[in-house]
Design a protein around this motif. Structure first.
Motif, short mmCIF file in Angstrom:
data_model
loop_
_atom_site.label_atom_id
_atom_site.label_comp_id
_atom_site.label_asym_id
_atom_site.label_seq_id
_atom_site.Cartn_x
_atom_site.Cartn_y
_atom_site.Cartn_z
N VAL A 101 -16.95 -27.57 -9.20
CA VAL A 101 -16.38 -28.61 -8.34
C VAL A 101 -16.97 -29.98 -8.69
O VAL A 101 -16.26 -30.98 -8.71
CB VAL A 101 -16.63 -28.27 -6.85
CG1 VAL A 101 -16.36 -29.46 -5.95
CG2 VAL A 101 -15.77 -27.10 -6.44
N MET A 102 -18.25 -30.02 -9.01
CA MET A 102 -18.88 -31.31 -9.31
C MET A 102 -18.44 -31.88 -10.66
O MET A 102 -18.28 -33.08 -10.79
CB MET A 102 -20.39 -31.15 -9.30
CG MET A 102 -20.97 -30.96 -7.93
SD MET A 102 -22.74 -30.80 -8.05
CE MET A 102 -23.08 -29.84 -6.62
N LEU A 103 -18.25 -31.02 -11.67
CA LEU A 103 -17.99 -31.53 -13.01
C LEU A 103 -16.56 -31.26 -13.50
O LEU A 103 -16.02 -32.05 -14.26
CB LEU A 103 -19.00 -30.95 -14.00
CG LEU A 103 -20.45 -31.30 -13.71
CD1 LEU A 103 -21.36 -30.60 -14.68
CD2 LEU A 103 -20.67 -32.80 -13.77
N ALA A 104 -15.97 -30.15 -13.12
CA ALA A 104 -14.57 -29.81 -13.40
C ALA A 104 -14.10 -30.13 -14.81
O ALA A 104 -13.36 -31.05 -15.04
CB ALA A 104 -13.66 -30.48 -12.38
N GLY A 105 -14.52 -29.36 -15.76
CA GLY A 105 -14.05 -29.54 -17.13
C GLY A 105 -15.02 -28.92 -18.12
O GLY A 105 -15.74 -27.99 -17.82
N ARG A 106 -15.02 -29.46 -19.32
CA ARG A 106 -15.88 -28.91 -20.36
C ARG A 106 -17.36 -29.18 -20.08
O ARG A 106 -18.22 -28.43 -20.51
CB ARG A 106 -15.48 -29.47 -21.72
CG ARG A 106 -14.09 -29.05 -22.11
CD ARG A 106 -13.77 -29.47 -23.51
NE ARG A 106 -12.36 -29.36 -23.79
CZ ARG A 106 -11.73 -28.25 -24.08
NH1 ARG A 106 -12.38 -27.12 -24.11
NH2 ARG A 106 -10.44 -28.25 -24.33
N ARG A 126 -10.87 -21.59 -13.03
CA ARG A 126 -10.31 -20.48 -12.24
C ARG A 126 -11.09 -20.30 -10.93
O ARG A 126 -10.50 -20.00 -9.89
CB ARG A 126 -10.36 -19.19 -13.07
CG ARG A 126 -9.09 -18.45 -13.10
CD ARG A 126 -9.07 -17.18 -13.92
NE ARG A 126 -10.22 -16.80 -14.69
CZ ARG A 126 -10.37 -17.05 -16.00
NH1 ARG A 126 -9.44 -17.70 -16.66
NH2 ARG A 126 -11.43 -16.64 -16.64
N LEU A 127 -12.40 -20.51 -10.99
CA LEU A 127 -13.21 -20.43 -9.75
C LEU A 127 -12.78 -21.50 -8.76
O LEU A 127 -12.74 -21.24 -7.55
CB LEU A 127 -14.69 -20.59 -10.08
CG LEU A 127 -15.38 -19.43 -10.78
CD1 LEU A 127 -16.83 -19.79 -11.08
CD2 LEU A 127 -15.31 -18.19 -9.93
N ILE A 128 -12.48 -22.69 -9.25
CA ILE A 128 -12.03 -23.76 -8.36
C ILE A 128 -10.70 -23.39 -7.72
O ILE A 128 -10.50 -23.58 -6.52
CB ILE A 128 -11.90 -25.10 -9.12
CG1 ILE A 128 -13.28 -25.60 -9.56
CG2 ILE A 128 -11.23 -26.16 -8.26
CD1 ILE A 128 -13.23 -26.82 -10.44
N ARG A 129 -9.79 -22.85 -8.52
CA ARG A 129 -8.47 -22.47 -7.99
C ARG A 129 -8.56 -21.38 -6.93
O ARG A 129 -7.72 -21.32 -6.03
CB ARG A 129 -7.56 -22.01 -9.12
CG ARG A 129 -7.10 -23.14 -9.99
CD ARG A 129 -6.03 -22.65 -10.98
NE ARG A 129 -5.98 -23.57 -12.08
CZ ARG A 129 -6.36 -23.28 -13.32
NH1 ARG A 129 -6.82 -22.07 -13.61
NH2 ARG A 129 -6.30 -24.17 -14.27
N ARG A 130 -9.55 -20.52 -7.02
CA ARG A 130 -9.69 -19.42 -6.05
C ARG A 130 -10.36 -19.85 -4.76
O ARG A 130 -10.36 -19.10 -3.78
CB ARG A 130 -10.50 -18.28 -6.66
CG ARG A 130 -9.73 -17.52 -7.70
CD ARG A 130 -10.51 -16.33 -8.18
NE ARG A 130 -9.87 -15.73 -9.32
CZ ARG A 130 -10.51 -15.16 -10.31
NH1 ARG A 130 -11.82 -15.07 -10.28
NH2 ARG A 130 -9.86 -14.65 -11.31
N MET A 131 -10.95 -21.03 -4.76
CA MET A 131 -11.63 -21.50 -3.54
C MET A 131 -10.59 -21.82 -2.46
O MET A 131 -9.47 -22.23 -2.78
CB MET A 131 -12.47 -22.75 -3.85
CG MET A 131 -13.65 -22.46 -4.73
SD MET A 131 -14.56 -23.94 -5.19
CE MET A 131 -15.26 -24.39 -3.62
#
Length: 193
Positions: A101-106, A126-131
């Protein structure tokens, strides 16, 4: 119950077994003590001293006592450590979600590698999408931003802060907006995008 912990090269392996006498069926909630089988479950945990940790947890499959239940057998879960179909501990899952959530990317996958956790950037997304979706609040105050005189930007307050709007920030024609709202033609419901 932890049986032993072994350093195996760059890896720390913790062997443990669940010690609860009974477990609750995830489908119907009925508790059962009838053991169907046992197996070893391997999953990652947070690193120790820069070394990745793998937990080998011996868990049991229980038979559901309710004959009408759609799930005949189920595996026990250890609160605060495991979750259904998880390949990581609950603690590691939480850490990776916060990093994602804090960095969201590579950058988040590079930070995860620095934390001695293998996780690709697509896994973290994918973890962000499942939240679960954050709770959305309806704005209590809506007005023209008095600091953006040329753009007529809107500002809103979701209820987190209580403040009395000044006469310049209210959305009334001719008050602090330079007459822009008074010159704008009225909109009808069909005009909205």
């Amino acid at each position: 119950m932890i049986e032993n912990a072994v350093v195996d090269g760059e890896l720390v392996v913790v062997r443990a077994r669940a010690s609860a006498k009974r477990a609750a069926c995830p489908a119907c909630g009925t508790t059962s003590g009838r053991v169907h089988s046992r197996y070893v479950r391997r999953f990652a945990d947070t690193a120790v001293a820069g070394r990745p940790v793998v937990i080998e947890l011996q868990v049991r499959r229980f038979r559901c006592r309710d004959r009408a239940c759609r799930q005949a057998t189920f595996a026990e879960q250890v609160d605060g450590l495991t979750f259904r179909h998880g390949r990581r501990s609950t603690g590691l899952q939480t850490v990776l979600q916060q990093v994602a959530v804090m960095l969201a990317g590579r950058a988040d996958s590079r930070l995860a590698n620095a934390l001695a956790v293998r996780a690709s950037w697509s896994t973290l997304l994918r973890l962000i999408r499942r939240m679960p979706e954050p709770e959305v609040h309806t704005p209590r105050v809506l007005g023209v931003d008095e600091f953006a005189r040329r753009k007529a930007q809107l500002r809103h307050d979701t209820g987190g802060h209580r403040h009395a709007p000044s006469h310049r920030s209210t959305a009334r024609p001719g008050h602090g907006d330079g007459g822009r709202l008074a010159r704008r033609p009225p909109r009808r419901r069909g005009d909205l995008p």
